[in-house]
Design an enzyme around this catalytic site. Structure first.
Site, mmCIF file in Angstrom:
data_model
loop_
_atom_site.group_PDB
_atom_site.id
_atom_site.type_symbol
_atom_site.label_atom_id
_atom_site.label_comp_id
_atom_site.label_asym_id
_atom_site.label_seq_id
_atom_site.Cartn_x
_atom_site.Cartn_y
_atom_site.Cartn_z
ATOM 1 C CB CYS A 113 -0.865 0.200 1.230
ATOM 2 S SG CYS A 113 -1.963 -1.341 1.130
ATOM 3 C CG HIS A 239 -3.070 3.555 2.457
ATOM 4 N ND1 HIS A 239 -3.563 3.120 1.292
ATOM 5 C CD2 HIS A 239 -3.024 2.382 3.310
ATOM 6 C CE1 HIS A 239 -3.876 1.918 1.142
ATOM 7 N NE2 HIS A 239 -3.863 1.291 2.495
ATOM 8 C CG ASN A 269 -6.841 -0.686 1.763
ATOM 9 O OD1 ASN A 269 -6.040 -0.435 0.747
ATOM 10 N ND2 ASN A 269 -6.240 -1.286 2.709
HETATM 11 O O1 UT7 Z 1 -3.653 -1.150 3.730
HETATM 12 C C1 UT7 Z 1 -3.273 -1.737 4.817
HETATM 13 C C2 UT7 Z 1 -4.057 -2.844 5.175
HETATM 14 N N1 UT7 Z 1 -4.597 -2.869 6.529
HETATM 15 C C3 UT7 Z 1 -5.206 -2.083 7.268
HETATM 16 O O2 UT7 Z 1 -5.100 -1.157 7.212
HETATM 17 C C4 UT7 Z 1 -5.911 -2.794 8.451
HETATM 18 C C5 UT7 Z 1 -5.587 -2.209 9.866
HETATM 19 N N2 UT7 Z 1 -6.416 -2.698 10.867
HETATM 20 C C6 UT7 Z 1 -8.070 -2.497 10.706
HETATM 21 O O3 UT7 Z 1 -8.458 -1.524 9.971
HETATM 22 C C7 UT7 Z 1 -8.534 -3.081 11.831
HETATM 23 O O4 UT7 Z 1 -8.184 -4.138 12.653
HETATM 24 C C8 UT7 Z 1 -9.981 -3.992 11.150
HETATM 25 C C9 UT7 Z 1 -10.965 -3.016 10.487
HETATM 26 C C10 UT7 Z 1 -9.437 -4.934 10.115
HETATM 27 C C11 UT7 Z 1 -10.700 -4.684 12.117
HETATM 28 O O5 UT7 Z 1 -10.947 -3.873 13.230
HETATM 29 P P1 UT7 Z 1 -10.901 -4.306 14.691
HETATM 30 O O6 UT7 Z 1 -11.663 -2.991 15.415
HETATM 31 O O7 UT7 Z 1 -9.425 -4.271 14.825
HETATM 32 O O8 UT7 Z 1 -11.556 -5.383 15.101
HETATM 33 P P2 UT7 Z 1 -11.169 -6.902 15.333
HETATM 34 O O9 UT7 Z 1 -10.606 -7.513 14.257
HETATM 35 O O10 UT7 Z 1 -10.678 -6.896 16.555
HETATM 36 O O11 UT7 Z 1 -12.237 -7.554 15.478
HETATM 37 C C12 UT7 Z 1 -13.320 -7.313 16.638
HETATM 38 C C13 UT7 Z 1 -14.573 -8.380 16.234
HETATM 39 C C14 UT7 Z 1 -14.341 -9.663 16.389
HETATM 40 O O12 UT7 Z 1 -15.309 -10.520 17.097
HETATM 41 P P3 UT7 Z 1 -14.781 -10.968 18.413
HETATM 42 O O13 UT7 Z 1 -13.581 -11.725 18.474
HETATM 43 O O14 UT7 Z 1 -14.570 -9.789 19.299
HETATM 44 O O15 UT7 Z 1 -16.253 -11.914 18.737
HETATM 45 C C15 UT7 Z 1 -14.439 -10.040 14.956
HETATM 46 O O16 UT7 Z 1 -14.289 -11.585 14.754
HETATM 47 O O17 UT7 Z 1 -15.302 -8.233 15.051
HETATM 48 C C16 UT7 Z 1 -15.296 -9.234 14.280
HETATM 49 N N3 UT7 Z 1 -15.221 -9.159 12.841
HETATM 50 C C17 UT7 Z 1 -16.408 -8.850 12.102
HETATM 51 N N4 UT7 Z 1 -17.687 -8.521 12.633
HETATM 52 C C18 UT7 Z 1 -18.411 -8.150 11.588
HETATM 53 C C19 UT7 Z 1 -14.327 -9.069 12.093
HETATM 54 N N5 UT7 Z 1 -14.871 -8.880 10.777
HETATM 55 C C20 UT7 Z 1 -16.112 -8.358 10.551
HETATM 56 C C21 UT7 Z 1 -17.057 -8.147 9.828
HETATM 57 N N6 UT7 Z 1 -18.132 -8.130 10.300
HETATM 58 N N7 UT7 Z 1 -16.700 -7.978 8.501
#
Ligand code: UT7
Length: 314
Positions: A113, A239, A269
């Protein structure tokens, strides 16, 4: 040494819009979660017959037209991409062939990215030194082909698209004022394409922590290197990965919401394409004018980051 700036810009996104509601039908997710955690509302997804090179070519044609030069004036093509059509030939060579830029050198830049920022800073060196007059830098990605559409952790995040710029010499007070490129390979396995599945896999929380720390730091560094202060910055083009990460960078620079690009809402993204696509959109919307100081900042797989402080205009 020559001062280097952007003299033309182009962009392309596929027609097909996929909304959060559409994704609800494919995986266990919902519109509210995606909006709240990422800020994404919809993304463009390319059809099977459109690959990374096709989008790159469309964006490149517009950038060359916008620059007011002929295609054969291009001396070097750099394509930032993590989703090339083939492992080789490079997407840059496919662009070179399609646009008949016979005397242009061509290669791809691999910095995920951050690739567009890496590409611009690389191209800048050739123009600054007088080696080349015009460098075409493209960010083009078809992430939809490396996304596991049954994985809710990643499939909601990405979109397809391309953006391109032409770099050339500009007047002394305009163009690139300062840049910063960096990498931390200790985080390499937090964001990668898995060998077995060929799908993108991510430790979202680790990438998030890295981005929230590194984006503001690198942005501030280039402003400082340019001999400016954050009050001098008119617009931030970060980004486009996640609204919460964008907000962190914006707050650190003390900018109001109108002074930062948030095209992540419509594009998701798009990896290396996100910064040129966002820049293009903001120029179209009249949010960036000649002599405005802008900061472009990227982060991503590698882990990598890069920033550019630039005074807009030729
Ligand atoms: O270009 C570079 C690319 N990458 C990035 O920029 C990613 C950087 N990271 C992020 O943007 C965030 O970490 C995410 C958006 C990917 C995830 O957000 P988060 O606040 O870190 O959530 P998490 O991964 O801690 O997940 C929280 C909960 C989990 O459930 P439990 O374990 O708390 O029950 C996930 O399973 O949200 C759940 N979850 C979803 N729920 C509904 C994960 N993906 C989804 C989804 N829909 N699509």
């Amino acid at each position: 040494m020559n001062r280097v700036g952007i003299i033309g810009i182009g962009a392309y996104v596929p027609e097909n819009i996929v909304t959060n509601r559409d994704l609800e039908k494919r995986v266990d997710t919902n519109d509210e979660w995606i909006r709240a955690r990422t800020g994404i509302e919809e993304r463009r997804i390319a059809s099977d017959d459109i690959d990374t090179s096709h989008m790159a070519i469309k964006a490149a044609k517009e950038a060359i037209r916008d620059a007011g030069i002929e295609a054969e004036d291009i001396d070097l093509i750099l394509v930032a991409t993590a989703t090339p059509d083939y492992s080789f030939p490079s997407v840059a060579c496919l662009v070179q062939g399609a646009l008949e830029l016979q005397h242009a050198a061509a290669m791809d830049v691999g910095a995920a990215c951050s690739g567009f920022v890496y590409g611009v800073v690389t191209g800048q060196q050739f123009v600054q030194s007088g080696t080349y007059k015009h460098v075409l830098v493209i960010g083009s990605e078809k992430f939809s082909k490396i996304v596991d559409w049954s994985d809710r952790n990643t499939s909601v995040l990405f979109g397809d698209g391309a953006g391109a710029v032409v770099l050339s010499t500009v007047s002394e007070e305009r163009g690139i004022l300062a840049s910063d490129l960096g990498a931390d390979g200790r985080g390499a396995y937090h964001l990668l394409v898995e060998k077995e599945s060929n799908f993108v896999a991510m430790n979202g929380r680790e990438v998030f922590k890295f981005a929230v720390r590194q984006m503001p730091e690198s942005s501030m560094l280039v402003v400082d290197k340019a001999g400016l202060t954050k009050e001098d910055v008119h617009f931030l083009v970060p980004h486009q990965a996640n609204m919460r990460i964008i907000d962190a960078a914006r707050e650190r620079l003390g900018l109001s919401k109108e002074k930062v690009s948030t095209t992540v809402k419509e594009h998701g993204n798009t990896s290396a394409a996100s910064i040129p696509l966002a820049l293009y959109t903001e120029l179209q919307n009249g949010n960036i004018q000649d002599d405005d100081v802008i900061v472009m900042v990227g982060f991503g797989g590698g882990l990598t980051w890069g920033s550019i402080c630039l005074r807009w205009g030729t």
